[in-house]
Design a protein around this motif. Structure first.
Motif, mmCIF file in Angstrom:
data_model
loop_
_atom_site.group_PDB
_atom_site.id
_atom_site.type_symbol
_atom_site.label_atom_id
_atom_site.label_comp_id
_atom_site.label_asym_id
_atom_site.label_seq_id
_atom_site.Cartn_x
_atom_site.Cartn_y
_atom_site.Cartn_z
ATOM 1 N N VAL A 167 39.940 40.564 29.336
ATOM 2 C CA VAL A 167 39.332 39.671 30.317
ATOM 3 C C VAL A 167 39.804 40.021 31.727
ATOM 4 O O VAL A 167 38.996 40.237 32.630
ATOM 5 N N ALA A 168 41.117 40.086 31.907
ATOM 6 C CA ALA A 168 41.666 40.369 33.235
ATOM 7 C C ALA A 168 43.123 40.792 33.078
ATOM 8 O O ALA A 168 43.750 40.511 32.052
ATOM 9 N N ARG A 169 43.658 41.462 34.094
ATOM 10 C CA ARG A 169 45.070 41.833 34.083
ATOM 11 C C ARG A 169 45.581 41.845 35.511
ATOM 12 O O ARG A 169 44.821 42.028 36.459
ATOM 13 N N ILE A 170 46.881 41.681 35.637
ATOM 14 C CA ILE A 170 47.533 41.721 36.939
ATOM 15 C C ILE A 170 48.914 42.329 36.764
ATOM 16 O O ILE A 170 49.635 41.998 35.826
ATOM 17 N N TRP A 171 49.278 43.240 37.673
ATOM 18 C CA TRP A 171 50.601 43.825 37.649
ATOM 19 C C TRP A 171 51.581 42.839 38.248
ATOM 20 O O TRP A 171 51.346 42.280 39.327
ATOM 21 N N TRP A 172 52.666 42.653 37.527
ATOM 22 C CA TRP A 172 53.613 41.609 37.898
ATOM 23 C C TRP A 172 54.189 41.826 39.286
ATOM 24 O O TRP A 172 54.290 40.891 40.073
ATOM 25 N N SER A 173 54.582 43.043 39.588
ATOM 26 C CA SER A 173 55.259 43.310 40.857
ATOM 27 C C SER A 173 54.287 43.432 42.029
ATOM 28 O O SER A 173 54.490 42.830 43.073
ATOM 29 N N SER A 174 53.236 44.216 41.857
ATOM 30 C CA SER A 174 52.352 44.524 42.984
ATOM 31 C C SER A 174 51.248 43.489 43.171
ATOM 32 O O SER A 174 50.711 43.351 44.270
ATOM 33 N N GLY A 175 50.882 42.808 42.093
ATOM 34 C CA GLY A 175 49.776 41.863 42.168
ATOM 35 C C GLY A 175 48.405 42.517 42.075
ATOM 36 O O GLY A 175 47.384 41.837 42.186
ATOM 37 N N VAL A 176 48.361 43.814 41.872
ATOM 38 C CA VAL A 176 47.080 44.506 41.702
ATOM 39 C C VAL A 176 46.411 43.987 40.433
ATOM 40 O O VAL A 176 47.052 43.834 39.396
ATOM 41 N N TYR A 177 45.127 43.741 40.500
ATOM 42 C CA TYR A 177 44.438 43.104 39.378
ATOM 43 C C TYR A 177 43.139 43.830 39.055
ATOM 44 O O TYR A 177 42.639 44.666 39.831
ATOM 45 N N ASP A 178 42.581 43.463 37.921
ATOM 46 C CA ASP A 178 41.311 44.024 37.480
ATOM 47 C C ASP A 178 40.658 43.029 36.524
ATOM 48 O O ASP A 178 41.358 42.240 35.878
ATOM 49 N N TYR A 179 39.337 43.100 36.434
ATOM 50 C CA TYR A 179 38.583 42.172 35.589
ATOM 51 C C TYR A 179 37.597 42.911 34.715
ATOM 52 O O TYR A 179 37.088 43.973 35.070
#
Length: 122
Positions: A48-60
């Motif tokens: 569904v979605a993801r986010i990198w914990w440190s950078s906050g970069v995300y994708d859907y």
């Protein structure tokens, strides 16, 4: 020991909104990616979605793009998934997961929560 606890699911009418929460604990998640997946009855688990914990970069995933927002609060060790304009096809058990590769594949995520049910009525 990593623990992920999802909450925020429920029954909502089509067009409504929900905010899912994943409380993460057990270690530092720096260098990890936090993902949301879902699984409907009789179907495979899907990204569904993801986010990198440190950078906050995300994708859907394309299926939720423009309708959902993933975010994280590092101080609270929590990940959120805001879902708007919900559709009956969004009905599924939603899981939070921790991985290190940032892919769409469930097999690349090492730790999983128990899930929270989202049901969207038409």
């Amino acid at each position: 020991q990593v623990q992920l606890v999802e909450s925020g699911g429920g029954l909502v009418q089509a067009g409504g909104s929900l905010r899912l929460t994943c409380a993460a604990s057990g270690r530092s998640f720096s260098g990890n990616v936090m993902g949301w997946f879902r699984q409907a009855p009789g179907k495979q688990r899907e990204f569904v979605a993801r986010i990198w914990w440190s950078s906050g970069v995300y994708d859907y995933a394309d299926s939720v793009l423009g309708r959902s927002t993933i975010s994280r609060d590092r101080a609270m060790s929590t990940v959120y998934l805001q879902m708007n304009s919900l559709k009956p096809e969004d009905t599924a058990l939603y899981y939070c997961a921790v991985g290190s590769r940032g892919t769409d594949r469930p097999s690349d995520y090492d730790f999983w929560g128990q899930g929270t049910q989202v049901t969207v009525s038409s």
